[in-house]
Scaffold this active site. Structure first.
Site, PDB file in Angstrom:
ATOM      1  N   MET A 116      53.128  10.803 -13.665  1.00 22.02           N
ATOM      2  CA  MET A 116      53.034  12.067 -14.378  1.00 22.02           C
ATOM      3  C   MET A 116      52.588  13.181 -13.435  1.00 22.02           C
ATOM      4  SD  MET A 116      50.824  12.620 -17.866  1.00 22.02           S
ATOM      5  CE  MET A 116      51.520  11.094 -18.502  1.00 22.02           C
ATOM      6  N   ASP A 142      51.817  15.730  -8.318  1.00 14.56           N
ATOM      7  CA  ASP A 142      51.085  15.360  -7.110  1.00 14.56           C
ATOM      8  C   ASP A 142      52.039  14.668  -6.131  1.00 14.56           C
ATOM      9  OD1 ASP A 142      48.853  15.075  -5.446  1.00 14.56           O
ATOM     10  OD2 ASP A 142      48.372  13.099  -6.255  1.00 14.56           O
ATOM     11  N   HIS A 173      47.050   6.868  -8.658  1.00 18.43           N
ATOM     12  CA  HIS A 173      46.068   7.512  -9.529  1.00 18.43           C
ATOM     13  C   HIS A 173      45.408   6.468 -10.430  1.00 18.43           C
ATOM     14  CE1 HIS A 173      48.685  11.392  -9.200  1.00 18.43           C
ATOM     15  NE2 HIS A 173      47.933  11.202  -8.130  1.00 18.43           N
ATOM     16  N   SER A 220      51.685   7.098  -9.818  1.00 15.11           N
ATOM     17  CA  SER A 220      50.739   7.289 -10.917  1.00 15.11           C
ATOM     18  C   SER A 220      51.168   6.392 -12.079  1.00 15.11           C
ATOM     19  CB  SER A 220      50.677   8.766 -11.319  1.00 15.11           C
ATOM     20  OG  SER A 220      49.652   8.981 -12.273  1.00 15.11           O
ATOM     21  N   THR A 221      51.465   6.954 -13.241  1.00 17.52           N
ATOM     22  CA  THR A 221      51.803   6.155 -14.416  1.00 17.52           C
ATOM     23  C   THR A 221      52.977   5.225 -14.136  1.00 17.52           C
ATOM     24  OG1 THR A 221      51.163   8.090 -15.706  1.00 17.52           O
ATOM     25  CG2 THR A 221      52.243   6.289 -16.889  1.00 17.52           C
TER      26      THR A 221
END
Length: 196
Positions: free
Chosen positions: A134, A137, A40, A12-13
């Site tokens: 973040m 998940d 993401h 993600s991030t």
């Protein structure tokens, strides 16, 4: 550990830069096994990322179409706003499917969704890598994958942009290996007996 027959990566991030760095290191060295990535990102951005990974890796990364047959050469990136799942087909092969079922962990695409399906298809032959991001998940999917015999790799805290997703995996006791982002490619190649 036996060489994996498939690799699944969740991020993600901070993921895009980390992914491109890993694939740059793997360029021209990685054996041909299918690689599945859930990052993401919204639509269009995932298309751009697929192009960046392709450029870094020297092999084509793309967003799969519904029902696409999985091949050993494939590098598959979940499209923005779609879950990506794998299924065995009647002919003995495996295919990828896209759906808009509800988000999991507030995410669509979700790493958990991808990992659950890949674990059913590949079992202990799946290698799971959870990168910077973040939230949590990927933790529940990693738990299922590990129960099925997969090895789970988590990115180290000091090398993450956001230590959320790997932290969830580590805190749950699911990480077999904890390494920095620049150690992911050497570790992966070492699984195939290749030194970077």
């Amino acid at each position: 550990m036996l060489p994996p027959k498939a690799v699944a990566i969740g991020a993600s991030t901070g993921g895009p830069q980390t992914l491109c760095g890993i694939f740059t290191q793997l360029r021209g060295k990685m054996p041909k096994v299918p690689i599945f990535i859930t990052q993401h990102m919204p639509p269009i951005f995932t298309t751009t990322l697929a192009g960046q990974i392709s450029q870094s890796f020297g092999r084509t990364c793309h967003e799969p179409v519904e029902g696409e047959l999985i091949t050993n050469e494939g590098v598959y990136l979940a499209p923005g706003d779609f879950h990506m799942v794998a299924n065995k087909d009647e002919k003995g092969g495996s295919t990828l499917h896209l759906n808009k079922e509800p988000p999991e962990n507030f995410c669509r695409p979700s790493v958990d969704v991808m990992l659950r399906s890949l674990s059913e298809v590949y079992g202990r032959h799946l290698l799971v890598i959870i990168l910077t991001g973040m939230g949590s998940d990927g933790m529940l999917g990693a738990e299922i994958a590990r129960k099925n015999g997969s090895v789970v790799v988590a990115q180290s805290q000091e090398s993450c942009v956001v230590y959320g997703m790997p932290k969830a995996v580590v805190d749950a006791g699911l990480a077999d290996v904890i390494i920095s982002d620049d150690q992911v490619a050497p570790y992966l190649l070492d699984c195939f007996g290749i030194k970077l």
